[in-house]
Write an enzyme that holds these catalytic residues in place. Structure first.
Site, PDB file in Angstrom:
ATOM      1  N   LYS A  39       0.859  -1.194   0.000  1.00 17.64           N
ATOM      2  CA  LYS A  39       0.000   0.000   0.000  1.00 17.64           C
ATOM      3  C   LYS A  39       0.889   1.236   0.000  1.00 17.64           C
ATOM      4  CE  LYS A  39      -4.460   1.448   1.896  1.00 17.64           C
ATOM      5  NZ  LYS A  39      -5.194   1.282   0.640  1.00 17.64           N
ATOM      6  N   LEU A  52      -4.201  -5.468  -4.151  1.00 19.02           N
ATOM      7  CA  LEU A  52      -4.024  -5.178  -2.737  1.00 19.02           C
ATOM      8  C   LEU A  52      -4.901  -6.112  -1.922  1.00 19.02           C
ATOM      9  CD1 LEU A  52      -2.821  -3.194  -0.582  1.00 19.02           C
ATOM     10  CD2 LEU A  52      -4.983  -1.953  -0.761  1.00 19.02           C
TER      11      LEU A  52
END
Length: 276
Positions: A143, A199
Protein backbone atom coordinates in the site's frame (compact mmCIF):
# COMPACT_ATOMS: atom_id res chain seq x y z
CA UNK A 1 -4.45 17.86 16.45
CA UNK A 2 -2.66 15.31 14.28
CA UNK A 3 -0.38 12.39 14.94
CA UNK A 4 3.34 13.07 14.43
CA UNK A 5 5.58 10.08 15.11
CA UNK A 6 4.88 9.20 18.77
CA UNK A 7 2.74 12.14 19.90
CA UNK A 8 -0.27 14.29 19.12
CA UNK A 9 0.55 17.86 18.11
CA UNK A 10 -1.15 20.88 16.57
CA UNK A 11 -1.17 20.67 12.79
CA UNK A 12 0.46 24.12 12.57
CA UNK A 13 3.45 22.87 14.56
CA UNK A 14 4.34 20.12 12.08
CA UNK A 15 7.00 20.85 9.48
CA UNK A 16 7.97 18.30 6.83
CA UNK A 17 11.28 18.93 5.07
CA UNK A 18 11.22 19.73 1.35
CA UNK A 19 13.57 16.75 0.86
CA UNK A 20 11.40 14.27 2.70
CA UNK A 21 11.50 11.17 0.52
CA UNK A 22 7.74 10.77 0.73
CA UNK A 23 7.36 14.15 -0.95
CA UNK A 24 10.05 13.64 -3.59
CA UNK A 25 9.81 9.91 -4.32
CA UNK A 26 6.52 8.71 -2.83
CA UNK A 27 8.84 6.65 -0.63
CA UNK A 28 6.40 5.47 1.99
CA UNK A 29 3.22 3.53 2.76
CA UNK A 30 -0.17 4.35 4.22
CA UNK A 31 -3.48 3.08 5.60
CA UNK A 32 -7.07 4.34 5.74
CA UNK A 33 -9.26 2.93 8.51
CA UNK A 34 -12.98 3.36 9.17
CA UNK A 35 -14.43 4.53 12.45
CA UNK A 36 -17.97 3.43 13.34
CA UNK A 37 -19.59 4.82 16.49
CA UNK A 38 -16.20 5.74 17.88
CA UNK A 39 -14.71 2.29 17.29
CA UNK A 40 -11.89 1.62 14.83
CA UNK A 41 -12.95 -1.11 12.42
CA UNK A 42 -10.53 -4.00 11.93
CA UNK A 43 -7.59 -1.99 13.22
CA UNK A 44 -5.38 -5.04 13.83
CA UNK A 45 -5.63 -6.12 10.19
CA UNK A 46 -4.80 -2.59 9.04
CA UNK A 47 -1.79 -2.39 11.37
CA UNK A 48 -0.55 -5.77 10.20
CA UNK A 49 -0.79 -4.65 6.57
CA UNK A 50 0.87 -1.33 7.42
CA UNK A 51 3.84 -3.11 8.98
CA UNK A 52 4.00 -5.55 6.06
CA UNK A 53 4.04 -2.73 3.49
CA UNK A 54 6.73 -0.85 5.42
CA UNK A 55 8.86 -3.99 5.72
CA UNK A 56 8.54 -4.70 2.01
CA UNK A 57 10.21 -1.38 1.17
CA UNK A 58 12.71 -1.46 4.02
CA UNK A 59 11.20 1.14 6.35
CA UNK A 60 11.38 0.52 10.09
CA UNK A 61 8.39 2.08 11.82
CA UNK A 62 9.42 4.82 14.28
CA UNK A 63 6.98 3.49 16.91
CA UNK A 64 5.70 0.08 17.90
CA UNK A 65 2.32 -1.06 16.61
CA UNK A 66 1.07 -0.98 20.21
CA UNK A 67 2.09 2.67 20.58
CA UNK A 68 0.59 3.53 17.21
CA UNK A 69 -2.68 1.86 18.17
CA UNK A 70 -2.78 3.77 21.44
CA UNK A 71 -2.14 7.09 19.69
CA UNK A 72 -4.82 6.44 17.08
CA UNK A 73 -7.35 5.90 19.85
CA UNK A 74 -6.19 9.12 21.53
CA UNK A 75 -6.61 10.96 18.22
CA UNK A 76 -10.22 9.80 17.91
CA UNK A 77 -10.95 10.70 21.51
CA UNK A 78 -9.46 14.16 21.10
CA UNK A 79 -11.66 14.91 18.08
CA UNK A 80 -14.68 13.14 19.59
CA UNK A 81 -15.15 11.40 16.26
CA UNK A 82 -18.08 8.98 15.97
CA UNK A 83 -18.01 8.13 12.26
CA UNK A 84 -15.31 8.79 9.73
CA UNK A 85 -11.81 7.68 8.80
CA UNK A 86 -8.26 7.76 10.07
CA UNK A 87 -5.46 8.24 7.55
CA UNK A 88 -1.89 7.48 8.59
CA UNK A 89 1.35 7.10 6.68
CA UNK A 90 5.06 6.67 7.15
CA UNK A 91 7.81 7.95 4.86
CA UNK A 92 11.51 7.12 4.88
CA UNK A 93 12.06 10.67 6.07
CA UNK A 94 14.50 13.42 5.14
CA UNK A 95 17.64 12.82 3.12
CA UNK A 96 19.47 14.78 0.41
CA UNK A 97 17.82 13.82 -2.86
CA UNK A 98 19.28 10.61 -4.25
CA UNK A 99 17.50 7.52 -5.51
CA UNK A 100 19.19 4.85 -3.32
CA UNK A 101 18.17 4.56 0.32
CA UNK A 102 20.17 6.94 2.54
CA UNK A 103 22.66 5.33 4.92
CA UNK A 104 20.76 6.91 7.79
CA UNK A 105 17.14 8.00 7.83
CA UNK A 106 14.53 8.91 10.37
CA UNK A 107 11.10 7.76 9.21
CA UNK A 108 8.26 10.25 9.61
CA UNK A 109 4.87 8.98 10.76
CA UNK A 110 1.80 11.21 10.44
CA UNK A 111 -1.91 10.68 10.82
CA UNK A 112 -5.20 12.56 11.00
CA UNK A 113 -8.94 11.96 11.17
CA UNK A 114 -11.78 13.08 8.89
CA UNK A 115 -15.53 13.12 9.43
CA UNK A 116 -17.15 11.26 6.57
CA UNK A 117 -20.65 9.78 6.36
CA UNK A 118 -21.23 6.31 5.00
CA UNK A 119 -22.15 6.38 1.25
CA UNK A 120 -25.65 5.06 1.95
CA UNK A 121 -27.38 6.35 -1.18
CA UNK A 122 -24.66 5.09 -3.51
CA UNK A 123 -24.73 1.67 -1.84
CA UNK A 124 -28.50 1.56 -2.23
CA UNK A 125 -28.63 2.61 -5.89
CA UNK A 126 -25.28 1.41 -7.21
CA UNK A 127 -22.59 3.21 -9.16
CA UNK A 128 -21.12 3.34 -12.65
CA UNK A 129 -17.72 1.94 -13.58
CA UNK A 130 -15.52 1.88 -16.66
CA UNK A 131 -12.87 -0.57 -17.82
CA UNK A 132 -9.28 0.52 -18.27
CA UNK A 133 -5.86 -1.05 -18.65
CA UNK A 134 -3.97 -1.66 -15.41
CA UNK A 135 -0.87 0.50 -15.75
CA UNK A 136 0.32 0.25 -12.14
CA UNK A 137 3.59 -1.24 -10.97
CA UNK A 138 3.84 -4.95 -10.18
CA UNK A 139 3.78 -4.71 -6.37
CA UNK A 140 0.16 -3.75 -5.83
CA UNK A 141 0.20 -5.77 -2.59
CA UNK A 142 2.22 -2.91 -1.04
CA UNK A 143 0.00 0.00 0.00
CA UNK A 144 2.46 2.51 -1.34
CA UNK A 145 2.23 6.29 -1.53
CA UNK A 146 3.02 5.89 -5.24
CA UNK A 147 -0.56 6.16 -6.48
CA UNK A 148 -0.17 7.89 -9.84
CA UNK A 149 -1.39 4.86 -11.80
CA UNK A 150 -4.50 4.67 -9.63
CA UNK A 151 -5.00 8.42 -9.83
CA UNK A 152 -4.91 8.35 -13.63
CA UNK A 153 -7.41 5.48 -13.75
CA UNK A 154 -9.72 7.20 -11.27
CA UNK A 155 -9.51 10.45 -13.22
CA UNK A 156 -10.42 8.63 -16.42
CA UNK A 157 -13.49 7.27 -14.66
CA UNK A 158 -14.40 10.72 -13.31
CA UNK A 159 -14.14 12.26 -16.78
CA UNK A 160 -16.69 9.71 -18.00
CA UNK A 161 -19.04 10.31 -15.09
CA UNK A 162 -18.17 7.01 -13.41
CA UNK A 163 -17.36 6.18 -9.80
CA UNK A 164 -14.60 3.64 -10.39
CA UNK A 165 -12.25 2.23 -13.01
CA UNK A 166 -12.06 -1.56 -13.24
CA UNK A 167 -8.57 -2.52 -14.35
CA UNK A 168 -7.22 -5.43 -16.39
CA UNK A 169 -3.82 -6.76 -17.45
CA UNK A 170 -3.88 -8.25 -20.94
CA UNK A 171 -7.57 -9.07 -20.57
CA UNK A 172 -7.39 -10.49 -17.05
CA UNK A 173 -9.39 -8.43 -14.56
CA UNK A 174 -7.45 -7.36 -11.45
CA UNK A 175 -9.26 -4.80 -9.27
CA UNK A 176 -10.53 -1.25 -9.15
CA UNK A 177 -8.27 1.79 -9.04
CA UNK A 178 -9.02 2.13 -5.31
CA UNK A 179 -10.98 -1.01 -4.51
CA UNK A 180 -11.19 -4.77 -4.79
CA UNK A 181 -13.68 -6.23 -7.27
CA UNK A 182 -16.18 -9.08 -6.88
CA UNK A 183 -18.26 -10.73 -9.59
CA UNK A 184 -21.37 -12.87 -9.10
CA UNK A 185 -22.29 -15.55 -11.63
CA UNK A 186 -24.83 -18.30 -10.95
CA UNK A 187 -24.88 -17.25 -7.27
CA UNK A 188 -21.14 -17.88 -6.96
CA UNK A 189 -18.74 -15.15 -5.89
CA UNK A 190 -15.57 -14.60 -7.90
CA UNK A 191 -12.59 -12.40 -7.09
CA UNK A 192 -8.95 -12.19 -8.12
CA UNK A 193 -6.66 -14.21 -5.82
CA UNK A 194 -4.16 -12.52 -3.53
CA UNK A 195 -0.70 -11.86 -4.89
CA UNK A 196 1.40 -9.00 -6.15
CA UNK A 197 -1.23 -7.84 -8.69
CA UNK A 198 -3.87 -6.72 -6.18
CA UNK A 199 -4.02 -5.18 -2.74
CA UNK A 200 -5.15 -7.47 0.05
CA UNK A 201 -8.09 -5.30 1.04
CA UNK A 202 -9.41 -5.41 4.61
CA UNK A 203 -13.01 -5.04 3.40
CA UNK A 204 -12.24 -7.86 0.96
CA UNK A 205 -11.34 -10.05 3.95
CA UNK A 206 -14.58 -9.09 5.69
CA UNK A 207 -16.70 -9.94 2.64
CA UNK A 208 -15.03 -13.34 2.28
CA UNK A 209 -15.76 -14.05 5.95
CA UNK A 210 -19.39 -12.97 5.54
CA UNK A 211 -19.78 -15.05 2.38
CA UNK A 212 -18.59 -18.13 4.27
CA UNK A 213 -21.15 -17.51 7.03
CA UNK A 214 -23.90 -17.05 4.42
CA UNK A 215 -22.86 -20.24 2.58
CA UNK A 216 -22.06 -18.32 -0.59
CA UNK A 217 -19.52 -20.22 -2.66
CA UNK A 218 -16.37 -18.19 -3.29
CA UNK A 219 -13.93 -18.79 -6.13
CA UNK A 220 -10.64 -16.89 -5.83
CA UNK A 221 -9.35 -17.15 -9.38
CA UNK A 222 -8.50 -14.79 -12.24
CA UNK A 223 -11.32 -14.07 -14.68
CA UNK A 224 -11.41 -12.38 -18.07
CA UNK A 225 -13.01 -9.27 -19.48
CA UNK A 226 -15.39 -11.52 -21.40
CA UNK A 227 -16.51 -13.14 -18.15
CA UNK A 228 -16.81 -9.70 -16.55
CA UNK A 229 -19.28 -8.62 -19.21
CA UNK A 230 -21.36 -11.74 -18.53
CA UNK A 231 -21.64 -11.06 -14.79
CA UNK A 232 -24.96 -11.33 -13.01
CA UNK A 233 -23.73 -8.85 -10.39
CA UNK A 234 -20.65 -6.76 -9.77
CA UNK A 235 -19.59 -4.95 -6.63
CA UNK A 236 -16.47 -3.38 -5.22
CA UNK A 237 -15.16 -3.26 -1.69
CA UNK A 238 -13.00 -0.73 0.12
CA UNK A 239 -12.73 1.01 3.47
CA UNK A 240 -14.62 4.06 2.22
CA UNK A 241 -17.14 2.23 0.00
CA UNK A 242 -17.85 -0.90 2.08
CA UNK A 243 -19.89 -3.12 -0.33
CA UNK A 244 -20.68 -0.96 -3.36
CA UNK A 245 -22.83 -2.32 -6.24
CA UNK A 246 -21.75 -1.59 -9.80
CA UNK A 247 -24.87 -1.23 -11.94
CA UNK A 248 -23.39 0.04 -15.20
CA UNK A 249 -20.12 -0.87 -16.89
CA UNK A 250 -18.81 1.25 -19.76
CA UNK A 251 -22.26 2.78 -20.02
CA UNK A 252 -24.10 -0.55 -20.29
CA UNK A 253 -26.23 -2.05 -17.50
CA UNK A 254 -24.90 -4.94 -15.46
CA UNK A 255 -27.68 -7.52 -15.90
CA UNK A 256 -30.85 -5.49 -15.21
CA UNK A 257 -28.98 -2.38 -14.00
CA UNK A 258 -29.86 -2.65 -10.31
CA UNK A 259 -28.01 -4.03 -7.27
CA UNK A 260 -28.33 -7.83 -7.19
CA UNK A 261 -29.55 -10.20 -4.51
CA UNK A 262 -26.14 -11.53 -3.45
CA UNK A 263 -24.73 -8.01 -3.22
CA UNK A 264 -27.66 -6.90 -1.07
CA UNK A 265 -27.25 -9.92 1.17
CA UNK A 266 -23.61 -9.08 1.77
CA UNK A 267 -24.42 -5.40 2.30
CA UNK A 268 -26.92 -6.30 4.99
CA UNK A 269 -24.45 -8.61 6.69
CA UNK A 270 -21.74 -5.95 6.57
CA UNK A 271 -24.11 -3.32 8.03
CA UNK A 272 -25.10 -5.68 10.82
CA UNK A 273 -21.43 -6.34 11.59
CA UNK A 274 -20.64 -2.63 12.04
CA UNK A 275 -23.85 -1.98 13.95
CA UNK A 276 -25.91 -0.04 11.40
Amino acid sequence: MILYNDRLVDREDVRIDIEDRGYQFGDGVYEVVSIYEGEIFRLQEHLTRFEYSANQIGITLPVTLEKLQDNLHKLIEHHQLSNGQIYFQVTRGYAPRNHPFPEESHPVLTGYVTRRPRPVESMKNGVAAIITEDLRWLRCDIKSLNLLGSVLAKQKAAEQGAFEAIQHRNGTVTEGSASNLFMVRDNKLYTHPLGNLILGGISRIVVLELAAKLNIEVIEAPFSLEELHQADELFLTSTTSEVMPIVTLDGKPVKNGTPGAVTKQLQEAFSALIGF
